[in-house]
Design a protein around this motif. Structure first.
Motif, mmCIF file in Angstrom:
data_model
loop_
_atom_site.group_PDB
_atom_site.id
_atom_site.type_symbol
_atom_site.label_atom_id
_atom_site.label_comp_id
_atom_site.label_asym_id
_atom_site.label_seq_id
_atom_site.Cartn_x
_atom_site.Cartn_y
_atom_site.Cartn_z
ATOM 1 N N VAL A 101 0.751 -1.071 -0.114
ATOM 2 C CA VAL A 101 0.091 0.182 -0.119
ATOM 3 C C VAL A 101 0.975 1.176 0.176
ATOM 4 C CG1 VAL A 101 -1.955 1.269 1.096
ATOM 5 C CG2 VAL A 101 -1.842 -1.317 1.235
ATOM 6 N N ILE A 102 0.963 1.842 -1.120
ATOM 7 C CA ILE A 102 1.838 3.142 -1.206
ATOM 8 C C ILE A 102 0.911 4.251 -0.877
ATOM 9 C CG2 ILE A 102 3.021 4.506 -2.866
ATOM 10 C CD1 ILE A 102 3.301 2.069 -4.737
ATOM 11 N N GLY A 103 1.531 5.243 0.314
ATOM 12 C CA GLY A 103 0.845 6.078 0.887
ATOM 13 C C GLY A 103 1.555 6.792 2.047
ATOM 14 N N ASN A 104 0.968 7.706 2.790
ATOM 15 C CA ASN A 104 1.390 8.205 3.815
ATOM 16 C C ASN A 104 1.138 7.396 5.174
ATOM 17 O OD1 ASN A 104 2.149 10.738 2.201
ATOM 18 N ND2 ASN A 104 0.054 11.248 2.203
ATOM 19 N N GLY A 141 -6.817 -10.746 6.878
ATOM 20 C CA GLY A 141 -6.084 -12.093 6.498
ATOM 21 C C GLY A 141 -5.213 -12.050 5.451
ATOM 22 N N VAL A 142 -4.751 -10.873 5.049
ATOM 23 C CA VAL A 142 -3.980 -10.684 3.934
ATOM 24 C C VAL A 142 -2.473 -10.040 4.316
ATOM 25 C CG1 VAL A 142 -3.444 -9.465 1.803
ATOM 26 C CG2 VAL A 142 -5.624 -10.743 2.287
ATOM 27 N N SER A 143 -1.479 -10.653 3.823
ATOM 28 C CA SER A 143 -0.271 -10.290 4.240
ATOM 29 C C SER A 143 -0.162 -8.637 3.621
ATOM 30 C CB SER A 143 0.777 -11.009 3.739
ATOM 31 O OG SER A 143 2.252 -10.475 4.006
ATOM 32 N N ALA A 144 0.104 -7.727 4.349
ATOM 33 C CA ALA A 144 0.113 -6.281 3.861
ATOM 34 C C ALA A 144 1.316 -5.311 4.379
ATOM 35 C CB ALA A 144 -1.293 -5.513 4.444
ATOM 36 N N ALA A 145 1.721 -4.571 3.474
ATOM 37 C CA ALA A 145 2.869 -3.775 3.834
ATOM 38 C C ALA A 145 2.897 -2.540 3.211
ATOM 39 C CB ALA A 145 3.944 -4.375 3.276
ATOM 40 N N PRO A 146 2.637 -1.414 4.294
ATOM 41 C CA PRO A 146 2.883 0.131 3.902
ATOM 42 C C PRO A 146 4.109 0.392 3.377
ATOM 43 C CG PRO A 146 2.871 -0.171 6.310
ATOM 44 C CD PRO A 146 2.736 -1.671 6.056
ATOM 45 N N VAL A 147 4.033 1.064 2.350
ATOM 46 C CA VAL A 147 5.249 1.702 1.388
ATOM 47 C C VAL A 147 5.197 3.132 1.689
ATOM 48 C CG1 VAL A 147 6.391 1.771 -0.726
ATOM 49 C CG2 VAL A 147 5.002 -0.281 -0.367
ATOM 50 N N SER A 148 5.959 3.623 2.485
ATOM 51 C CA SER A 148 5.830 4.972 3.129
ATOM 52 C C SER A 148 7.157 5.642 3.662
ATOM 53 C CB SER A 148 5.005 5.034 4.331
ATOM 54 O OG SER A 148 3.522 4.522 3.993
#
Length: 268
Positions: free
Chosen positions: A6-9, A40-47
């Motif tokens: 997830v690309i954002g702030n 239930g999903v592997s998630a990574a913030p891209v910040s």
């Protein structure tokens, strides 16, 4: 590899409601990633954050997340002052971007890491080179906007939106979106409208609709992002669209019934 990037702030937020202020850990990348991880999903913030928020990454609420795509810069973190009216509608946003000015370059370096990329088309990110790279790579992606900059961002990204798996909007953003891109060119669009039913359109036709359950509102910041993250997680897991929409509205309702992740205000 995380399934969702997830690309954002990630930001320091001051949420100002009539008669009260709350100081929160905020940002679309944070709330969308958290919602997806809880679903239930592997998630990574891209910040990109500053040193002032580095300790916040150790908060117990964030243990569900892959935090390896967060860069820490020697600058203050992005901060937002969000003003809401008595009905909980966002009426103004003041921003200091700080370390987040580096987000576009940082994001382009991390696209290869994810099965699906969600792009929060919100300043200071320049979403055009990010979306162009995703289209060139034929990498699945989705997008969202924020009311304060939706008109400019939708105009800038319009050539790429027909490639998006999902475009996430509220009712006002949907009007801007379909004014810029013919509705039948859009593969899937979610539309939220406060307490009114949420709708999923496919190529301009209603594909699913679900009511929103009433709730006692404590804090609305992050509700739309929670909807988005939950919907994306459900669809990535193959959940039928009507059920995915229902899960997303339920998660957003739970979000507004809690106070969020509180931070101490920054010293003057």
């Amino acid at each position: 590899m995380s399934r969702l990037g997830v690309i954002g702030n990630i930001s320091r937020d001051t949420a100002e409601h009539p008669g009260q202020h709350r100081h929160l850990l905020g940002g679309a990348a944070l709330y969308i990633s958290l919602a997806a991880a809880r679903a239930g999903v592997s998630a990574a913030p891209v910040s990109v954050i500053g040193n002032d928020l580095a300790d916040a990454l150790r908060l117990p609420q964030l243990t569900l997340l892959d935090l390896t795509a967060i860069a820490v810069a020697d600058q203050p973190s992005c901060s937002f002052h969000l003003r809401y009216d008595r009905q909980g509608a966002l009426i103004a946003v003041d921003a200091i971007y700080g370390a987040a000015d580096q987000l576009t370059t940082h994001a382009l370096e991390h696209l290869h890491r994810f099965e699906h990329v969600h792009v929060c088309c919100r300043r200071p990110l320049d979403p055009v080179p990010v979306l162009a790279a995703l289209v060139e790579r034929r990498q699945p992606f989705s997008v969202d906007f924020i009311t304060a900059s939706a008109a400019d961002m939708i105009t800038a990204t319009a050539p790429y939106l027909r490639h998006a798996r999902t475009v996430c909007t509220d009712i006002g953003e949907y009007a801007i979106l379909t004014g810029a891109v013919p509705a039948d060119h859009l593969r899937a669009v979610t539309v939220t409208d406060g307490p009114r039913p949420a709708v999923l359109y496919r190529h301009g036709e209603v594909a699913a609709r679900t009511p929103v359950q009433p709730a006692v509102v404590i804090e609305v910041t992050g509700a739309g992002d929670t909807f988005t993250g939950t919907f994306l997680a459900a669809t990535l897991q193959g959940v039928p669209e009507t059920l995915a929409l229902s899960r997303a509205t339920q998660a957003a309702t739970r979000r507004i019934a809690t106070a969020g992740i509180t931070l101490h205000p920054q010293p003057p």
